[in-house]
Design a protein around this motif. Structure first.
Motif, mmCIF file in Angstrom:
data_model
loop_
_atom_site.group_PDB
_atom_site.id
_atom_site.type_symbol
_atom_site.label_atom_id
_atom_site.label_comp_id
_atom_site.label_asym_id
_atom_site.label_seq_id
_atom_site.Cartn_x
_atom_site.Cartn_y
_atom_site.Cartn_z
ATOM 1 N N GLU A 77 -5.446 45.355 -60.036
ATOM 2 C CA GLU A 77 -6.527 46.331 -59.851
ATOM 3 C C GLU A 77 -6.025 47.649 -59.282
ATOM 4 O O GLU A 77 -6.808 48.586 -59.090
ATOM 5 N N GLU A 79 -4.001 50.152 -60.351
ATOM 6 C CA GLU A 79 -4.005 51.399 -61.122
ATOM 7 C C GLU A 79 -5.400 52.007 -61.196
ATOM 8 O O GLU A 79 -5.572 53.224 -60.993
ATOM 9 N N ALA A 80 -6.418 51.187 -61.468
ATOM 10 C CA ALA A 80 -7.784 51.694 -61.542
ATOM 11 C C ALA A 80 -8.230 52.252 -60.195
ATOM 12 O O ALA A 80 -8.882 53.306 -60.123
ATOM 13 N N ASP A 83 -6.394 55.599 -59.565
ATOM 14 C CA ASP A 83 -6.964 56.666 -60.393
ATOM 15 C C ASP A 83 -8.287 57.160 -59.820
ATOM 16 O O ASP A 83 -8.565 58.368 -59.817
ATOM 17 N N ALA A 84 -9.115 56.235 -59.334
ATOM 18 C CA ALA A 84 -10.394 56.626 -58.731
ATOM 19 C C ALA A 84 -10.171 57.463 -57.478
ATOM 20 O O ALA A 84 -10.881 58.448 -57.234
#
Length: 260
Positions: A77, A79-80, A83-84
């Motif tokens: 989880e 990378e997501a 990015d957020a």
């Protein structure tokens, strides 16, 4: 005389610093020091209430802090979540890899799940997050800093604590690998190897009537370090004064690791 040009510059003004595991202990001390040096800081932790408390504490002192509630060890989880964070606060100029766990067991006692948990959280998660952060720093086209908390346990070992030194030595190798990989893009990679700090994690060891005095007796300074004593090394390595320091691990242990 133009003496100002010769003075070291430790300002972090205008920088964004992500410090993993920064709701307590060394991570929080580093975040506080970065904020006081002019940086916006990102407080990271798994528990929203602890992240919010640290952010609120910094805000009361007049500093800008962002909350990043995410379990760094959940690598799938990562990378997501990163990015957020970049969309909300911007890509970091400084990454401090501080998250880690310790499982004090002999190798015979350690189950495979113990080994995988510690290696994934202490080593693999930092490798992957460093990769993501370096790519974001490179896109900005400005100098970046990756600073990793290793440990004197990466060079030393003791019975009954087999897995932790393996991961920490892996982090020392990561520091050097990143330094070579990303130096040409203006991103430096350095490490800090703390010794025995009186953090929440070490409270049990410090209070142990047998082991606690042994730790103090072996240290040339004759005491445990306080969390704020990590700040000087962390600010230096993140600052313009360390612009030509790359692939180095700065030991902050009061001389513990040079005694026998």
């Amino acid at each position: 005389m133009h003496t100002a040009r010769h003075l070291p510059d430790f300002s972090l003004q205008g920088k964004l610093a992500l410090v993993t595991g920064s709701t307590q202990g060394l991570g929080l001390a580093i975040a506080q020091a970065y904020a006081a040096s002019g940086a916006r800081v990102v407080i990271n932790g798994r528990r929203p209430e602890r992240v919010d408390a640290a952010v609120a504490s910094l805000a009361r002192d007049g500093y800008t802090a962002h909350a990043f509630v995410h379990d760094i060890g959940r690598i799938g989880e990562q990378e997501a979540a990163f990015d957020a964070l970049c969309r909300e606060a911007g890509p970091p100029d400084i990454l401090v890899n501080n998250v880690g766990i310790r499982i004090r067991k002999t190798l015979e006692e350690a189950a495979l799940a113990d080994i995988l948990d510690l290696i994934n959280i202490d080593l693999v998660a930092s490798v992957h997050l460093s990769k993501l952060a370096a790519a974001a720093m490179a896109r900005k086209g400005k100098p970046g800093r990756i600073i990793t908390l290793t440990s004197i346990a990466g060079e030393l070992a003791r019975p009954g604590d087999a897995i932790y030194p393996i991961a920490k030595q892996g982090l020392a190798g990561m520091v050097r690998a990143l330094a070579v990989e990303y130096g040409g893009q203006g991103i430096t990679s350095n490490g800090i190897a703390p010794g025995t700090f009186a953090t929440e994690t070490n409270a049990g060891l410090a209070a142990d009537p047998v082991k606690g005095p042994i730790v103090v007796g072996r240290n040339p300074l004759g005491r445990w370090a306080q969390p704020h004593e990590i700040a000087g090394a962390a600010v230096f390595l993140a600052s313009p004064s360390a612009s030509y320091v790359n692939g180095h691990i700065l030991v902050v242990d009061g001389g513990f690791s040079i005694t026998f």
